[in-house]
Motif scaffolding. Structure first.
Motif, PDB file in Angstrom:
ATOM      1  N   GLY A 180      -0.255 -27.641   9.946  1.00 42.92           N
ATOM      2  CA  GLY A 180      -0.113 -27.284  11.320  1.00 42.92           C
ATOM      3  C   GLY A 180       1.061 -28.161  12.158  1.00 42.92           C
ATOM      4  O   GLY A 180       0.914 -28.004  13.406  1.00 42.92           O
ATOM      5  N   THR A 181       1.559 -28.948  11.681  1.00 40.54           N
ATOM      6  CA  THR A 181       2.428 -30.095  12.614  1.00 40.54           C
ATOM      7  C   THR A 181       3.699 -30.613  11.647  1.00 40.54           C
ATOM      8  O   THR A 181       3.431 -30.560  10.362  1.00 40.54           O
ATOM      9  N   THR A 182       4.545 -30.946  12.391  1.00 39.76           N
ATOM     10  CA  THR A 182       5.653 -31.739  11.716  1.00 39.76           C
ATOM     11  C   THR A 182       5.612 -33.276  11.932  1.00 39.76           C
ATOM     12  O   THR A 182       6.315 -33.872  11.637  1.00 39.76           O
ATOM     13  N   GLU A 183       4.600 -33.586  12.693  1.00 42.50           N
ATOM     14  CA  GLU A 183       4.281 -34.893  13.363  1.00 42.50           C
ATOM     15  C   GLU A 183       3.363 -35.723  12.309  1.00 42.50           C
ATOM     16  O   GLU A 183       2.262 -35.921  12.586  1.00 42.50           O
ATOM     17  N   TYR A 184       4.126 -35.866  11.187  1.00 44.11           N
ATOM     18  CA  TYR A 184       3.266 -36.713  10.129  1.00 44.11           C
ATOM     19  C   TYR A 184       4.407 -37.540   9.257  1.00 44.11           C
ATOM     20  O   TYR A 184       5.386 -37.079   9.281  1.00 44.11           O
ATOM     21  N   PRO A 185       4.059 -38.884   9.047  1.00 41.00           N
ATOM     22  CA  PRO A 185       5.179 -39.692   8.508  1.00 41.00           C
ATOM     23  C   PRO A 185       5.476 -39.239   7.090  1.00 41.00           C
ATOM     24  O   PRO A 185       4.868 -38.805   6.307  1.00 41.00           O
ATOM     25  N   ARG A 186       6.652 -39.654   6.937  1.00 43.87           N
ATOM     26  CA  ARG A 186       7.180 -39.416   5.579  1.00 43.87           C
ATOM     27  C   ARG A 186       8.154 -40.441   5.020  1.00 43.87           C
ATOM     28  O   ARG A 186       8.946 -41.011   6.129  1.00 43.87           O
ATOM     29  N   LEU A 187       8.072 -40.825   3.862  1.00 44.49           N
ATOM     30  CA  LEU A 187       9.016 -41.777   3.164  1.00 44.49           C
ATOM     31  C   LEU A 187       9.949 -40.977   2.198  1.00 44.49           C
ATOM     32  O   LEU A 187       9.448 -40.279   1.172  1.00 44.49           O
ATOM     33  N   ARG A 188      11.283 -41.017   2.686  1.00 46.34           N
ATOM     34  CA  ARG A 188      12.164 -40.330   1.952  1.00 46.34           C
ATOM     35  C   ARG A 188      12.940 -41.180   0.929  1.00 46.34           C
ATOM     36  O   ARG A 188      13.442 -42.156   1.394  1.00 46.34           O
ATOM     37  N   PHE A 189      12.863 -40.565  -0.351  1.00 43.05           N
ATOM     38  CA  PHE A 189      13.399 -41.265  -1.352  1.00 43.05           C
ATOM     39  C   PHE A 189      14.352 -40.914  -1.802  1.00 43.05           C
ATOM     40  O   PHE A 189      14.499 -39.810  -2.249  1.00 43.05           O
ATOM     41  N   GLY A 190      15.780 -41.547  -1.572  1.00 45.59           N
ATOM     42  CA  GLY A 190      17.052 -41.012  -1.799  1.00 45.59           C
ATOM     43  C   GLY A 190      17.533 -40.681  -3.357  1.00 45.59           C
ATOM     44  O   GLY A 190      17.419 -41.723  -4.116  1.00 45.59           O
ATOM     45  N   ILE A 191      17.893 -39.337  -3.600  1.00 51.83           N
ATOM     46  CA  ILE A 191      18.178 -39.146  -4.907  1.00 51.83           C
ATOM     47  C   ILE A 191      19.625 -38.774  -5.247  1.00 51.83           C
ATOM     48  O   ILE A 191      19.860 -38.408  -6.246  1.00 51.83           O
TER      49      ILE A 191
END
Length: 186
Positions: free
Chosen positions: A122-133
Motif C-alpha cells: 500500500g505504499t511506494t515509500e519503501y527503499p529499493r536497491l536497483r541492480f542494473g542489467i
C-alpha cells in the motif's frame, strides 16, 4: 533495530543465473560471505543474521517475481519491520549493466515485481536497491532478455558487482539510507 531485505527473483534451476534473479544472487553472495543459511519457510527462503547490533532478516520470495508483494507483506508483519526498514533488491533494465542505485522510495517503473509490492503493502515509500542489467534486446523481446542468463563477459564481472551490492545492504542496515546513497550511488 530490525531490517527485512528482500532479494527478488524466480525459483527453480532454470532461472538460477538469469538477469531477473539479480536479487537472489546478491543475497546468496552475502550468505556465502557471512556464513548464514537460507531455509525454506512459508512463501520464501528465509535467513537471519545479527550484525553490529542489528537483526537482519533476508527473504527470497518463492511466489515468483510478479507476486513478490505477498511474501514481503507476510514477513514485514511476521517480524514487525516497517516499510522504511525493508529493502527490496531488484533487477533494473533502465540502468546499464553493473550500475547499482539505492533509493528510499519511487515508482515501480513498469517492473511487475515492484508493482505487486506497491499494491500489497500500500505504499511506494519503501527503499529499493536497483541492480542494473542493461537493456540490450530487440523491441518486444524484454521477457526473453530478463529470463536469459548473464553473458560470459557479465558473469566475469558479477562477483565485484555482487560484493558492492552486499556492501550497500550492510551499509543500509548500519548507516541508513541517506549515508548509503551518498557513499554508493554512481
Amino acid at each position: 533495530m530490525k531490517y527485512l531485505i528482500a532479494g527478488l527473483g524466480n525459483i527453480g534451476p532454470e532461472y538460477a543465473f538469469t538477469r531477473h534473479n539479480a536479487g537472489f544472487m546478491v543475497l546468496d553472495r552475502l550468505a556465502a560471505q557471512h556464513d548464514f543459511k537460507f531455509s525454506f519457510e512459508k512463501l520464501a527462503f528465509v535467513a537471519e543474521w545479527k550484525y553490529k547490533g542489528r537483526h537482519i532478516y533476508f527473504i527470497k520470495p518463492t511466489t515468483y517475481m510478479n507476486l513478490s508483494g505477498k511474501s514481503i507483506r507476510y514477513y514485514m508483519d511476521q517480524y514487525k519491520v516497517q516499510a522504511e526498514n525493508t529493502l527490496t533488491i531488484v533487477d533494473e533494465l533502465q540502468l546499464p549493466f553493473g550500475t547499482l542505485r539505492i533509493k528510499p522510495k519511487g515508482s515501480h517503473g513498469g517492473h511487475n515485481g515492484l508493482k505487486n509490492i506497491e499494491e500489497i503493502i500500500g505504499t511506494t515509500e519503501y527503499p529499493r536497491l536497483r541492480f542494473g542489467i542493461g537493456n540490450n534486446f530487440p523491441r518486444g523481446r524484454q521477457v526473453d532478455y530478463v529470463l536469459k542468463p548473464f553473458s560470459n563477459e557479465e558473469m566475469a564481472e558479477l562477483p565485484i558487482i555482487l560484493d558492492k551490492a552486499g556492501d550497500m545492504v550492510t551499509s543500509f542496515c548500519t548507516l541508513g539510507i541517506q549515508a548509503t546513497m551518498n557513499n554508493y550511488n554512481q
